[in-house]
Design a protein around this motif. Structure first.
Motif, PDB file in Angstrom:
ATOM      1  N   GLY A  13       0.858  -1.193   0.000  1.00 23.84           N
ATOM      2  CA  GLY A  13       0.000   0.000   0.000  1.00 23.84           C
ATOM      3  C   GLY A  13       0.891   1.239   0.000  1.00 23.84           C
ATOM      4  N   ILE A  14       0.307   2.375   0.337  1.00 20.41           N
ATOM      5  CA  ILE A  14       1.072   3.629   0.337  1.00 20.41           C
ATOM      6  C   ILE A  14       2.255   3.524   1.308  1.00 20.41           C
ATOM      7  N   GLY A  15       2.002   2.920   2.468  1.00 21.90           N
ATOM      8  CA  GLY A  15       3.058   2.799   3.481  1.00 21.90           C
ATOM      9  C   GLY A  15       4.185   1.895   3.014  1.00 21.90           C
ATOM     10  N   GLY A  16       3.851   0.720   2.510  1.00 16.95           N
ATOM     11  CA  GLY A  16       4.871  -0.247   2.099  1.00 16.95           C
ATOM     12  C   GLY A  16       5.699   0.273   0.932  1.00 16.95           C
ATOM     13  N   LEU A  17       5.027   0.863  -0.061  1.00 13.57           N
ATOM     14  CA  LEU A  17       5.763   1.368  -1.235  1.00 13.57           C
ATOM     15  C   LEU A  17       6.679   2.523  -0.841  1.00 13.57           C
ATOM     16  N   TYR A  33       6.282  -7.675  -0.154  1.00 15.85           N
ATOM     17  CA  TYR A  33       5.376  -8.794  -0.442  1.00 15.85           C
ATOM     18  C   TYR A  33       3.933  -8.337  -0.281  1.00 15.85           C
ATOM     19  N   GLU A  34       3.133  -8.560  -1.321  1.00 11.83           N
ATOM     20  CA  GLU A  34       1.744  -8.079  -1.354  1.00 11.83           C
ATOM     21  C   GLU A  34       0.820  -9.266  -1.634  1.00 11.83           C
ATOM     22  N   GLN A  35      -0.228  -9.389  -0.818  1.00 13.38           N
ATOM     23  CA  GLN A  35      -1.122 -10.540  -0.986  1.00 13.38           C
ATOM     24  C   GLN A  35      -1.965 -10.463  -2.268  1.00 13.38           C
ATOM     25  N   GLY A  45     -10.053   8.927  -4.038  1.00 14.19           N
ATOM     26  CA  GLY A  45      -8.931   9.840  -3.935  1.00 14.19           C
ATOM     27  C   GLY A  45      -8.519  10.032  -2.496  1.00 14.19           C
ATOM     28  N   LEU A  46      -7.583  10.921  -2.282  1.00 11.33           N
ATOM     29  CA  LEU A  46      -7.161  11.269  -0.931  1.00 11.33           C
ATOM     30  C   LEU A  46      -6.316  12.543  -0.987  1.00 11.33           C
ATOM     31  N   SER A  47      -6.067  13.079   0.195  1.00  9.03           N
ATOM     32  CA  SER A  47      -5.200  14.251   0.260  1.00  9.03           C
ATOM     33  C   SER A  47      -3.859  13.810   0.827  1.00  9.03           C
ATOM     34  N   SER A 161      -3.835  -5.989   9.776  1.00 10.05           N
ATOM     35  CA  SER A 161      -2.449  -6.482   9.739  1.00 10.05           C
ATOM     36  C   SER A 161      -2.233  -7.842  10.400  1.00 10.05           C
ATOM     37  N   PHE A 162      -1.626  -8.722   9.626  1.00  9.43           N
ATOM     38  CA  PHE A 162      -1.191 -10.020  10.149  1.00  9.43           C
ATOM     39  C   PHE A 162       0.015  -9.820  11.076  1.00  9.43           C
ATOM     40  N   VAL A 163       0.908  -8.911  10.716  1.00  9.21           N
ATOM     41  CA  VAL A 163       2.113  -8.686  11.534  1.00  9.21           C
ATOM     42  C   VAL A 163       1.706  -8.082  12.887  1.00  9.21           C
ATOM     43  N   ALA A 265     -18.391   1.809  -1.032  1.00  4.70           N
ATOM     44  CA  ALA A 265     -18.937   2.074   0.307  1.00  4.70           C
ATOM     45  C   ALA A 265     -18.039   1.392   1.341  1.00  4.70           C
ATOM     46  N   VAL A 266     -17.598   2.158   2.341  1.00  2.23           N
ATOM     47  CA  VAL A 266     -16.767   1.550   3.403  1.00  2.23           C
ATOM     48  C   VAL A 266     -17.271   1.988   4.779  1.00  2.23           C
ATOM     49  N   PRO A 267     -17.329   1.042   5.739  1.00  4.46           N
ATOM     50  CA  PRO A 267     -17.697   1.444   7.100  1.00  4.46           C
ATOM     51  C   PRO A 267     -16.516   2.185   7.737  1.00  4.46           C
ATOM     52  N   LEU A 284       5.978  -2.130  13.020  1.00  3.90           N
ATOM     53  CA  LEU A 284       4.772  -1.847  12.226  1.00  3.90           C
ATOM     54  C   LEU A 284       4.859  -0.439  11.653  1.00  3.90           C
ATOM     55  N   LEU A 285       4.057  -0.207  10.603  1.00  5.30           N
ATOM     56  CA  LEU A 285       4.093   1.102   9.924  1.00  5.30           C
ATOM     57  C   LEU A 285       2.741   1.355   9.250  1.00  5.30           C
ATOM     58  N   GLY A 286       2.325   2.608   9.206  1.00  9.22           N
ATOM     59  CA  GLY A 286       1.070   2.957   8.527  1.00  9.22           C
ATOM     60  C   GLY A 286      -0.148   2.422   9.274  1.00  9.22           C
ATOM     61  N   ASP A 287      -1.175   2.040   8.527  1.00 11.24           N
ATOM     62  CA  ASP A 287      -2.419   1.583   9.155  1.00 11.24           C
ATOM     63  C   ASP A 287      -2.211   0.337  10.013  1.00 11.24           C
ATOM     64  N   ALA A 288      -1.192  -0.435   9.750  1.00 12.97           N
ATOM     65  CA  ALA A 288      -0.934  -1.604  10.591  1.00 12.97           C
ATOM     66  C   ALA A 288      -0.635  -1.146  12.017  1.00 12.97           C
ATOM     67  N   GLY A 299      -4.196   9.654   7.350  1.00 15.23           N
ATOM     68  CA  GLY A 299      -3.773   8.249   7.499  1.00 15.23           C
ATOM     69  C   GLY A 299      -2.579   7.937   6.612  1.00 15.23           C
ATOM     70  N   ALA A 300      -2.692   8.265   5.337  1.00 18.30           N
ATOM     71  CA  ALA A 300      -1.583   8.006   4.411  1.00 18.30           C
ATOM     72  C   ALA A 300      -0.406   8.919   4.740  1.00 18.30           C
ATOM     73  N   GLY A 301      -0.723  10.147   5.148  1.00 14.12           N
ATOM     74  CA  GLY A 301       0.331  11.094   5.507  1.00 14.12           C
ATOM     75  C   GLY A 301       1.187  10.538   6.648  1.00 14.12           C
ATOM     76  N   MET A 302       0.524   9.905   7.617  1.00 17.12           N
ATOM     77  CA  MET A 302       1.290   9.340   8.736  1.00 17.12           C
ATOM     78  C   MET A 302       2.133   8.154   8.280  1.00 17.12           C
ATOM     79  N   ALA A 303       1.611   7.365   7.324  1.00 17.94           N
ATOM     80  CA  ALA A 303       2.402   6.239   6.804  1.00 17.94           C
ATOM     81  C   ALA A 303       3.663   6.774   6.110  1.00 17.94           C
ATOM     82  N   ILE A 304       3.492   7.873   5.369  1.00 15.00           N
ATOM     83  CA  ILE A 304       4.636   8.466   4.658  1.00 15.00           C
ATOM     84  C   ILE A 304       5.644   9.046   5.660  1.00 15.00           C
TER      85      ILE A 304
HETATM   86  C1  LIG Z   1     -12.613   6.714   3.169  1.00 16.88           C
HETATM   87  C2  LIG Z   1     -11.161   6.964   3.408  1.00 16.88           C
HETATM   88  C3  LIG Z   1     -10.605   8.194   3.088  1.00 16.88           C
HETATM   89  C4  LIG Z   1      -9.268   8.456   3.377  1.00 16.88           C
HETATM   90  N1  LIG Z   1      -8.749   9.669   3.058  1.00 16.88           N
HETATM   91  C5  LIG Z   1      -7.463   9.930   3.347  1.00 16.88           C
HETATM   92  C6  LIG Z   1      -6.880  11.200   3.015  1.00 16.88           C
HETATM   93  O1  LIG Z   1      -7.527  12.080   2.434  1.00 16.88           O
HETATM   94  N2  LIG Z   1      -5.578  11.420   3.338  1.00 16.88           N
HETATM   95  C7  LIG Z   1      -4.810  10.468   3.953  1.00 16.88           C
HETATM   96  O2  LIG Z   1      -3.629  10.731   4.230  1.00 16.88           O
HETATM   97  N3  LIG Z   1      -5.328   9.268   4.279  1.00 16.88           N
HETATM   98  C8  LIG Z   1      -6.618   8.970   3.984  1.00 16.88           C
HETATM   99  N4  LIG Z   1      -7.143   7.759   4.291  1.00 16.88           N
HETATM  100  C9  LIG Z   1      -6.310   6.775   4.988  1.00 16.88           C
HETATM  101  C10 LIG Z   1      -5.367   6.079   4.054  1.00 16.88           C
HETATM  102  O3  LIG Z   1      -6.068   5.539   2.955  1.00 16.88           O
HETATM  103  C11 LIG Z   1      -4.646   4.979   4.797  1.00 16.88           C
HETATM  104  O4  LIG Z   1      -4.148   5.451   6.008  1.00 16.88           O
HETATM  105  C12 LIG Z   1      -3.493   4.464   3.968  1.00 16.88           C
HETATM  106  O5  LIG Z   1      -3.941   4.005   2.717  1.00 16.88           O
HETATM  107  C13 LIG Z   1      -2.794   3.338   4.715  1.00 16.88           C
HETATM  108  O6  LIG Z   1      -1.785   2.810   3.908  1.00 16.88           O
HETATM  109  P1  LIG Z   1      -1.053   1.500   4.377  1.00 16.88           P
HETATM  110  O7  LIG Z   1      -0.045   1.219   3.309  1.00 16.88           O
HETATM  111  O8  LIG Z   1      -0.604   1.601   5.775  1.00 16.88           O
HETATM  112  O9  LIG Z   1      -2.183   0.361   4.379  1.00 16.88           O
HETATM  113  P2  LIG Z   1      -3.024  -0.212   3.179  1.00 16.88           P
HETATM  114  O10 LIG Z   1      -3.268   0.787   2.132  1.00 16.88           O
HETATM  115  O11 LIG Z   1      -4.209  -0.891   3.780  1.00 16.88           O
HETATM  116  O12 LIG Z   1      -2.063  -1.325   2.531  1.00 16.88           O
HETATM  117  C14 LIG Z   1      -1.833  -2.546   3.164  1.00 16.88           C
HETATM  118  C15 LIG Z   1      -1.452  -3.560   2.094  1.00 16.88           C
HETATM  119  O13 LIG Z   1      -1.057  -4.767   2.731  1.00 16.88           O
HETATM  120  C16 LIG Z   1      -1.601  -5.859   2.025  1.00 16.88           C
HETATM  121  N5  LIG Z   1      -1.675  -6.994   2.960  1.00 16.88           N
HETATM  122  C17 LIG Z   1      -2.513  -7.139   4.015  1.00 16.88           C
HETATM  123  N6  LIG Z   1      -2.280  -8.305   4.668  1.00 16.88           N
HETATM  124  C18 LIG Z   1      -1.261  -8.902   3.990  1.00 16.88           C
HETATM  125  C19 LIG Z   1      -0.567 -10.135   4.177  1.00 16.88           C
HETATM  126  N7  LIG Z   1      -0.855 -10.984   5.183  1.00 16.88           N
HETATM  127  N8  LIG Z   1       0.430 -10.478   3.297  1.00 16.88           N
HETATM  128  C20 LIG Z   1       0.745  -9.621   2.260  1.00 16.88           C
HETATM  129  N9  LIG Z   1       0.112  -8.456   2.035  1.00 16.88           N
HETATM  130  C21 LIG Z   1      -0.868  -8.088   2.906  1.00 16.88           C
HETATM  131  C22 LIG Z   1      -2.951  -5.354   1.563  1.00 16.88           C
HETATM  132  O14 LIG Z   1      -3.452  -6.116   0.484  1.00 16.88           O
HETATM  133  C23 LIG Z   1      -2.623  -3.926   1.182  1.00 16.88           C
HETATM  134  O15 LIG Z   1      -2.218  -3.799  -0.160  1.00 16.88           O
HETATM  135  C24 LIG Z   1      -8.473   7.463   3.993  1.00 16.88           C
HETATM  136  C25 LIG Z   1      -9.014   6.210   4.290  1.00 16.88           C
HETATM  137  C26 LIG Z   1     -10.344   5.955   3.999  1.00 16.88           C
HETATM  138  C27 LIG Z   1     -10.919   4.603   4.351  1.00 16.88           C
END
Ligand SMILES: Cc1cc2nc3c(=O)[nH]c(=O)nc-3n(C[C@H](O)[C@H](O)[C@H](O)COP(=O)(O)OP(=O)(O)OC[C@H]3O[C@@H](n4cnc5c(N)ncnc54)[C@H](O)[C@@H]3O)c2cc1C
Length: 400
Positions: A13-17, A33-35, A45-47, A161-163, A265-267, A284-288, A299-304
């Motif tokens: 995701g944004i954090g891993g890349l 590694y990506e599942q 989109g996002l900011s 997150s599995f980790v 649609a997302v909860p 751990l990093l990002g949403d994990a 959320g993405a900003g914090m991962a970056i």
């Molecule tokens: C509605 C909505 C709006 C948002 N708007 C914003 C915004 O405007 N600005 C902002 O900064 N943030 C925003 N966010 C938050 C942002 O999208 C997330 O914080 C960000 O995408 C997290 O990135 P990540 O890489 O940590 O996680 P993710 O994007 O969830 O990536 C995790 C990756 O890990 C993979 N994975 C999971 N388990 C495994 C496994 N066991 N083995 C291998 N791969 C695995 C997944 O398939 C996925 O590709 C928003 C979120 C939502 C839901």
């Protein structure tokens, strides 16, 4: 250690890349590694706020996001009678820090990240299922029988997150009892000028209209809804419209002209903050590490930011395990503050009590600019506290 460190990242995701880009910049060997079997993104989109761009700049990385999306030039909050409640000084604060905040499609952000990365480092269709820790390294096993070994493991595998489960045990997600609808559509309207962001605040409902450049508008809507119902929700654009009866025409217009199949649609959900991010060679990093509600758009900003800080501390510390602990020590206070602030703001924004909403809108209208700016500064400014930045890797590297 003479050979470069080998770092295994779970999740592309944004954090891993971003982590892969940062660590390769510092000469580490990286495997992601990506599942998923393809690197597709959700059609929304996002900011990416100025603090995230500043963090990357601090290590000499410039994704040039202004070419992929739209720098924010106007950020306003309106009520459902279409009256301006307040313009937020987000463009001004961003500029005064030397970096724009940019609204962008997820696809374009992914493209910008992938352009910085040799694709051979990404292994798709690899779901991590098991971890073996040893004194001299770490092994990760995948569902299809693959296995890899490295010096460090970064769990960037998102909210489920599995980790994280491996580190903390399986703990439940925290729900917020509202749904978010998200879409990108080609749309023109005199109100949506270049770099426009407009949020409409109602009672228990909101809508955001955001220019992301190239003639496309990212819009999102929210409505209070029990989580189980939000998980099962399967309506169309007319069903969404029914939540916004009597709202300004631009709202009904954009919803109706978006094909239902393009709406996601997302909860709304996050997790109670935990300071337990790692042990040994794992972190751990990002949403994990710190999934947060979306109200601050960070959320993405914090991962970056996480990825940038991790790069700095790994470069500065000779012992990589100590570096992971230092990374956690630096990142935990800031991300905890933002997880909690996003939840608090989200409760205020989703409030469905009429008089509370009236009070909320009046408070925003009359809050002194100085106070407003002070609050926004907390998230929009990337601080290098705890990092030893040298002259070549300073925050001014890529300032406009
Ligand atoms: C509605 C909505 C709006 C948002 N708007 C914003 C915004 O405007 N600005 C902002 O900064 N943030 C925003 N966010 C938050 C942002 O999208 C997330 O914080 C960000 O995408 C997290 O990135 P990540 O890489 O940590 O996680 P993710 O994007 O969830 O990536 C995790 C990756 O890990 C993979 N994975 C999971 N388990 C495994 C496994 N066991 N083995 C291998 N791969 C695995 C997944 O398939 C996925 O590709 C928003 C979120 C939502 C839901």
């Amino acid at each position: 250690m003479n050979r470069p460190l080998k770092v295994i990242i779970i999740g592309a995701g944004i954090g891993g890349l971003t982590t892969a880009i940062v660590l390769r910049q510092f000469g580490y060997v990286v495997e992601v590694y990506e599942q998923a079997t393809t690197l597709r993104t959700a059609g929304s989109g996002l900011s990416v706020m100025s603090n995230a761009i500043a963090a990357l700049s601090s290590i000499g990385i410039n994704l040039k996001l202004e070419h992929f999306g739209a720098p924010i030039k106007c950020f306003e909050i309106r009520n459902i009678r279409d009256r301006l409640i307040r313009k937020l000084p987000i463009p001004e604060i961003s500029s005064s820090n030397g970096f724009d905040s940019v609204c962008i499609s997820r696809k374009a952000l992914q493209e910008a990240l992938l352009q910085q990365l040799d694709k051979n480092v990404i292994h798709i269709g690899a779901k991590a299922t098991n971890i073996t820790e040893r004194n001299d390294g770490i092994s990760i096993h995948f569902a299809d029988g693959r296995e890899t070994h490295g010096d460090l493991l970064i769990g960037a595998d998102g909210i489920y997150s599995f980790v994280r489960d491996y580190i903390q045990g399986n703990k439940s997600i925290r729900t917020a009892d509202y749904i978010a609808w998200l879409a990108i559509t080609r749309y023109q309207h005199p109100q949506i000028t270049s770099g426009y962001v407009g949020h409409y605040w109602g009672t228990g409902k909101r809508i955001g209209l955001i220019d992301i450049g190239g003639g496309e508008v990212y819009w999102w809507g929210t409505a209070n809804m029990h989580t189980e119902q939000a998980h099962k929700w399967q309506g169309n654009n007319r069903d969404i419209l029914s939540y916004y009866k009597g709202w300004p025409d631009i709202v009904s217009d954009i919803i109706l002209q978006t094909p239902s199949e393009n709406i996601i649609a997302v909860p709304a959900q996050d997790r109670p903050f935990s300071s337990c991010w790692g042990k040994g060679r794992i972190t751990l990093l990002g949403d994990a590490a710190h999934p947060m509600l979306t109200s601050l758009g960070q959320g993405a900003g914090m991962a970056i930011e996480d990825a940038s800080v991790l790069g700095h501390v790994l470069r500065q510390q000779s012992d990589p395990v100590s570096a992971l602990r230092q990374y956690e020590k630096i990142r935990i206070p800031r991300t905890e503050m933002l997880v909690n602030a996003s939840r608090t703001l989200s409760e205020v924004e989703q409030d469905d009590r009429f008089f509370h909403c009236l009070k909320r809108n009046l408070s925003l209208q009359f809050v002194p600019t100085k106070t407003l700016k002070k609050g926004l500064d907390k998230s929009l400014v990337f601080s290098a506290d705890g990092l030893d930045l040298d002259a070549n890797t300073s925050l001014s590297s890529f300032r406009r």
